[in-house]
Motif scaffolding. Structure first.
Motif, PDB file in Angstrom:
ATOM      1  N   ASP A 260      -5.859   8.783 -19.702  1.00  0.00           N
ATOM      2  CA  ASP A 260      -5.882  10.119 -19.101  1.00  0.00           C
ATOM      3  C   ASP A 260      -4.842  10.285 -18.003  1.00  0.00           C
ATOM      4  O   ASP A 260      -4.753  11.341 -17.383  1.00  0.00           O
ATOM      5  N   GLY A 261      -4.051   9.246 -17.737  1.00  0.00           N
ATOM      6  CA  GLY A 261      -2.983   9.361 -16.755  1.00  0.00           C
ATOM      7  C   GLY A 261      -3.234   8.669 -15.435  1.00  0.00           C
ATOM      8  O   GLY A 261      -2.312   8.560 -14.618  1.00  0.00           O
ATOM      9  N   LYS A 262      -4.472   8.228 -15.161  1.00  0.00           N
ATOM     10  CA  LYS A 262      -4.727   7.493 -13.929  1.00  0.00           C
ATOM     11  C   LYS A 262      -3.905   6.207 -13.919  1.00  0.00           C
ATOM     12  O   LYS A 262      -3.638   5.619 -14.967  1.00  0.00           O
ATOM     13  N   GLN A 263      -3.533   5.768 -12.706  1.00  0.00           N
ATOM     14  CA  GLN A 263      -2.718   4.579 -12.583  1.00  0.00           C
ATOM     15  C   GLN A 263      -3.135   3.721 -11.401  1.00  0.00           C
ATOM     16  O   GLN A 263      -3.646   4.235 -10.405  1.00  0.00           O
ATOM     17  N   TYR A 264      -2.891   2.439 -11.537  1.00  0.00           N
ATOM     18  CA  TYR A 264      -2.856   1.542 -10.384  1.00  0.00           C
ATOM     19  C   TYR A 264      -1.461   0.940 -10.343  1.00  0.00           C
ATOM     20  O   TYR A 264      -1.012   0.336 -11.323  1.00  0.00           O
ATOM     21  N   GLN A 265      -0.759   1.130  -9.235  1.00  0.00           N
ATOM     22  CA  GLN A 265       0.549   0.527  -9.023  1.00  0.00           C
ATOM     23  C   GLN A 265       0.433  -0.438  -7.861  1.00  0.00           C
ATOM     24  O   GLN A 265       0.027  -0.033  -6.763  1.00  0.00           O
ATOM     25  N   GLN A 273      -6.057  -7.552  -8.756  1.00  0.00           N
ATOM     26  CA  GLN A 273      -5.286  -6.847  -7.727  1.00  0.00           C
ATOM     27  C   GLN A 273      -5.361  -7.638  -6.427  1.00  0.00           C
ATOM     28  O   GLN A 273      -6.437  -8.036  -6.000  1.00  0.00           O
ATOM     29  N   HIS A 274      -4.192  -7.813  -5.823  1.00  0.00           N
ATOM     30  CA  HIS A 274      -4.154  -8.623  -4.602  1.00  0.00           C
ATOM     31  C   HIS A 274      -2.912  -8.223  -3.806  1.00  0.00           C
ATOM     32  O   HIS A 274      -1.792  -8.457  -4.237  1.00  0.00           O
ATOM     33  N   GLY A 275      -3.115  -7.588  -2.650  1.00  0.00           N
ATOM     34  CA  GLY A 275      -2.018  -7.099  -1.837  1.00  0.00           C
ATOM     35  C   GLY A 275      -2.005  -5.582  -1.812  1.00  0.00           C
ATOM     36  O   GLY A 275      -3.026  -4.925  -2.005  1.00  0.00           O
ATOM     37  N   LYS A 276      -0.846  -5.010  -1.552  1.00  0.00           N
ATOM     38  CA  LYS A 276      -0.707  -3.558  -1.487  1.00  0.00           C
ATOM     39  C   LYS A 276      -0.808  -2.936  -2.876  1.00  0.00           C
ATOM     40  O   LYS A 276      -0.296  -3.485  -3.858  1.00  0.00           O
ATOM     41  N   GLY A 277      -1.459  -1.762  -2.930  1.00  0.00           N
ATOM     42  CA  GLY A 277      -1.550  -1.052  -4.186  1.00  0.00           C
ATOM     43  C   GLY A 277      -1.809   0.427  -3.986  1.00  0.00           C
ATOM     44  O   GLY A 277      -2.326   0.840  -2.944  1.00  0.00           O
ATOM     45  N   LYS A 286      -2.610  10.491  -4.575  1.00  0.00           N
ATOM     46  CA  LYS A 286      -2.445   9.063  -4.309  1.00  0.00           C
ATOM     47  C   LYS A 286      -3.328   8.581  -3.173  1.00  0.00           C
ATOM     48  O   LYS A 286      -3.648   9.327  -2.251  1.00  0.00           O
ATOM     49  N   LYS A 287      -3.700   7.306  -3.268  1.00  0.00           N
ATOM     50  CA  LYS A 287      -4.367   6.595  -2.185  1.00  0.00           C
ATOM     51  C   LYS A 287      -3.723   5.222  -2.067  1.00  0.00           C
ATOM     52  O   LYS A 287      -3.606   4.499  -3.057  1.00  0.00           O
ATOM     53  N   LEU A 288      -3.297   4.868  -0.862  1.00  0.00           N
ATOM     54  CA  LEU A 288      -2.717   3.551  -0.612  1.00  0.00           C
ATOM     55  C   LEU A 288      -3.814   2.611  -0.136  1.00  0.00           C
ATOM     56  O   LEU A 288      -4.609   2.968   0.731  1.00  0.00           O
ATOM     57  N   GLY A 289      -3.869   1.414  -0.704  1.00  0.00           N
ATOM     58  CA  GLY A 289      -4.920   0.486  -0.324  1.00  0.00           C
ATOM     59  C   GLY A 289      -4.439  -0.945  -0.222  1.00  0.00           C
ATOM     60  O   GLY A 289      -3.329  -1.291  -0.638  1.00  0.00           O
ATOM     61  N   ASP A 290      -5.278  -1.755   0.369  1.00  0.00           N
ATOM     62  CA  ASP A 290      -5.071  -3.199   0.424  1.00  0.00           C
ATOM     63  C   ASP A 290      -6.172  -3.857  -0.407  1.00  0.00           C
ATOM     64  O   ASP A 290      -7.359  -3.528  -0.244  1.00  0.00           O
ATOM     65  N   TRP A 291      -5.757  -4.797  -1.239  1.00  0.00           N
ATOM     66  CA  TRP A 291      -6.681  -5.430  -2.168  1.00  0.00           C
ATOM     67  C   TRP A 291      -6.709  -6.937  -1.923  1.00  0.00           C
ATOM     68  O   TRP A 291      -5.701  -7.535  -1.524  1.00  0.00           O
ATOM     69  N   GLY A 294      -9.159  -8.735  -6.274  1.00  0.00           N
ATOM     70  CA  GLY A 294      -9.703  -7.677  -7.111  1.00  0.00           C
ATOM     71  C   GLY A 294     -10.553  -6.657  -6.392  1.00  0.00           C
ATOM     72  O   GLY A 294     -11.031  -5.702  -7.014  1.00  0.00           O
ATOM     73  N   LYS A 295     -10.738  -6.790  -5.078  1.00  0.00           N
ATOM     74  CA  LYS A 295     -11.577  -5.852  -4.329  1.00  0.00           C
ATOM     75  C   LYS A 295     -10.728  -5.038  -3.352  1.00  0.00           C
ATOM     76  O   LYS A 295      -9.851  -5.580  -2.687  1.00  0.00           O
ATOM     77  N   LEU A 296     -11.021  -3.745  -3.269  1.00  0.00           N
ATOM     78  CA  LEU A 296     -10.376  -2.876  -2.288  1.00  0.00           C
ATOM     79  C   LEU A 296     -11.003  -3.122  -0.926  1.00  0.00           C
ATOM     80  O   LEU A 296     -12.211  -2.993  -0.747  1.00  0.00           O
ATOM     81  N   ILE A 297     -10.177  -3.488   0.049  1.00  0.00           N
ATOM     82  CA  ILE A 297     -10.727  -3.780   1.374  1.00  0.00           C
ATOM     83  C   ILE A 297     -10.404  -2.693   2.397  1.00  0.00           C
ATOM     84  O   ILE A 297     -11.056  -2.591   3.425  1.00  0.00           O
ATOM     85  N   SER A 298      -9.370  -1.862   2.130  1.00  0.00           N
ATOM     86  CA  SER A 298      -9.068  -0.733   3.024  1.00  0.00           C
ATOM     87  C   SER A 298      -8.157   0.237   2.294  1.00  0.00           C
ATOM     88  O   SER A 298      -7.457  -0.136   1.349  1.00  0.00           O
ATOM     89  N   CYS A 299      -8.173   1.499   2.730  1.00  0.00           N
ATOM     90  CA  CYS A 299      -7.274   2.488   2.141  1.00  0.00           C
ATOM     91  C   CYS A 299      -6.981   3.568   3.180  1.00  0.00           C
ATOM     92  O   CYS A 299      -7.691   3.713   4.174  1.00  0.00           O
ATOM     93  N   ASN A 300      -5.897   4.337   2.983  1.00  0.00           N
ATOM     94  CA  ASN A 300      -5.550   5.418   3.905  1.00  0.00           C
ATOM     95  C   ASN A 300      -4.945   6.571   3.122  1.00  0.00           C
ATOM     96  O   ASN A 300      -4.799   6.516   1.903  1.00  0.00           O
ATOM     97  N   GLU A 301      -4.584   7.626   3.876  1.00  0.00           N
ATOM     98  CA  GLU A 301      -4.167   8.875   3.258  1.00  0.00           C
ATOM     99  C   GLU A 301      -2.665   8.989   3.044  1.00  0.00           C
ATOM    100  O   GLU A 301      -2.175  10.069   2.737  1.00  0.00           O
ATOM    101  N   GLU A 302      -1.918   7.923   3.217  1.00  0.00           N
ATOM    102  CA  GLU A 302      -0.471   8.019   3.033  1.00  0.00           C
ATOM    103  C   GLU A 302      -0.159   8.418   1.596  1.00  0.00           C
ATOM    104  O   GLU A 302      -0.548   7.749   0.657  1.00  0.00           O
ATOM    105  N   THR A 303       0.556   9.539   1.465  1.00  0.00           N
ATOM    106  CA  THR A 303       0.840  10.053   0.124  1.00  0.00           C
ATOM    107  C   THR A 303       2.310   9.973  -0.256  1.00  0.00           C
ATOM    108  O   THR A 303       2.660  10.162  -1.417  1.00  0.00           O
ATOM    109  N   ASN A 304       3.180   9.705   0.700  1.00  0.00           N
ATOM    110  CA  ASN A 304       4.613   9.663   0.410  1.00  0.00           C
ATOM    111  C   ASN A 304       5.153   8.246   0.254  1.00  0.00           C
ATOM    112  O   ASN A 304       6.355   8.038   0.169  1.00  0.00           O
ATOM    113  N   VAL A 305       4.270   7.287   0.257  1.00  0.00           N
ATOM    114  CA  VAL A 305       4.700   5.905   0.162  1.00  0.00           C
ATOM    115  C   VAL A 305       5.155   5.584  -1.262  1.00  0.00           C
ATOM    116  O   VAL A 305       4.615   6.110  -2.237  1.00  0.00           O
TER     117      VAL A 305
END
Length: 316
Positions: A260-265, A273-277, A286-291, A294-305
């Motif tokens: 359906d177009g969803k992505q993890y980069q 998953q391990h590190g920035k994503g 978009k949502k920027l997170g730290d993994w 395989g677990k998401l440990i934090s995320c923020n609202e940065e959309t232009n990254v």
């Protein structure tokens, strides 16, 4: 016999993809990865290692013990209940070898030269070109318990273009070097899997495409029968992973895309998953997170990254 392709077996279980900490702005349905990746149990299973023809190394040369004229022309042998008879072209002198094996065919200056057939005392049979007692040119080698190889020989070994057919129906066609699959070739397992690409000393090695019988495929880099380097792994329902592998597991940067177009980069380690994503929903939010593992440990609202490494797209 040809080996069973372990990768053809159905996968079971789920790989953890924990994004429950992401808020609802990411999208309506969170990606619940239903065995989207190779789970740990399956990742430790190595890719199929097709059996080798190293026995050619021991069967390249033979010596004469005695010779005599073959008058009745009826010499034959049976291999796995199949009658192998000499053609008129091959009927000639017979040599009894020191190990009890027999040769019949053209003999020049006391040596096998030209067309002939060799019955080894272990039940194997060779028919084809021979130069100075060495299998050289084109021929067919029937293993008593194993494959039939037909193709080119140099100095008693499979060299050049050949075909290897196993009793279970598995077939390899391609290049050989010193009795081993080496160069470009196609291997088709009887269970329906196939590989087309580069080989190195009987191993899947280099660039190639592996297809499973259930519609999955991987096209990319290999190292000693394992996915290693950049590659693209696709499922028949449309999802795919385009990224880096180490030893059959996602490791490095990679992009996972759902139908359906969803992505993890982002970055991966040991298959998770391990590190920035960045998670991108089907509307492009978009949502920027730290993994970690395989677990998401934090995320923020940065959309232009931008997280895709420089030159990544150009390498496709």
């Amino acid at each position: 016999m040809g080996q069973a392709c372990q990768k053809c077996k159905a996968f079971s279980g789920k790989e953890e993809f924990d994004i429950k900490n992401m808020n609802e702005e990411l999208g309506d349905e969170s990606p619940d990865v239903e065995q989207s990746f190779l789970d740990e149990e399956d990742e430790v299973r190595k890719h199929n290692r097709p059996p080798s023809l190293d026995n050619f190394n021991k069967r390249g040369m033979f010596r004469k013990e005695d010779t005599y004229d073959q008058n009745d022309g009826k010499l034959s042998a049976t291999i796995e209940n199949k009658e192998i008879s000499l053609t008129e072209e091959l009927r000639g002198e017979e040599m009894i070898l020191v190990d009890g094996s027999k040769y019949q065919g053209n003999v020049v200056d006391g040596k096998a030269n030209g067309k002939g057939k060799l019955w080894l005392n272990n039940g194997d049979i060779y028919e084809g070109d021979i130069v100075d007692n060495i299998m050289q040119g084109n021929g067919v080698y029937y293993f008593h318990r194993g494959p039939i190889y037909s193709g080119q020989f140099i100095q008693g070994k499979a060299n050049g273009i050949g075909k290897e057919m196993w009793p279970d129906g598995s077939v390899y066609e391609g290049q050989f070097k010193n009795g081993k699959k080496h160069g470009q070739g196609v291997y088709k397992w009887s269970q329906g899997c196939s590989y087309e690409g580069e080989w190195f000393e009987n191993m899947i090695h280099g660039q190639g495409r592996y297809e499973w019988s259930d519609g999955r495929c991987y096209n990319g880099s290999w190292n000693k029968n394992q996915m290693n380097g950049r590659g693209k792994y696709q499922w028949k329902e449309g999802k795919y992973y385009d990224g880096e592998y180490e030893f059959d597991k996602k490791c490095g940067f990679g992009i996972f895309v759902w139908p359906d177009g969803k992505q993890y980069q982002g970055y991966w380690f040991d298959g998770k998953q391990h590190g920035k994503g960045i998670m991108i929903n089907k509307e492009g939010k978009k949502k920027l997170g730290d993994w970690a593992d395989g677990k998401l440990i934090s995320c923020n609202e940065e959309t232009n990254v931008e997280i895709i490494p420089e030159g990544w797209i150009d390498k496709i």
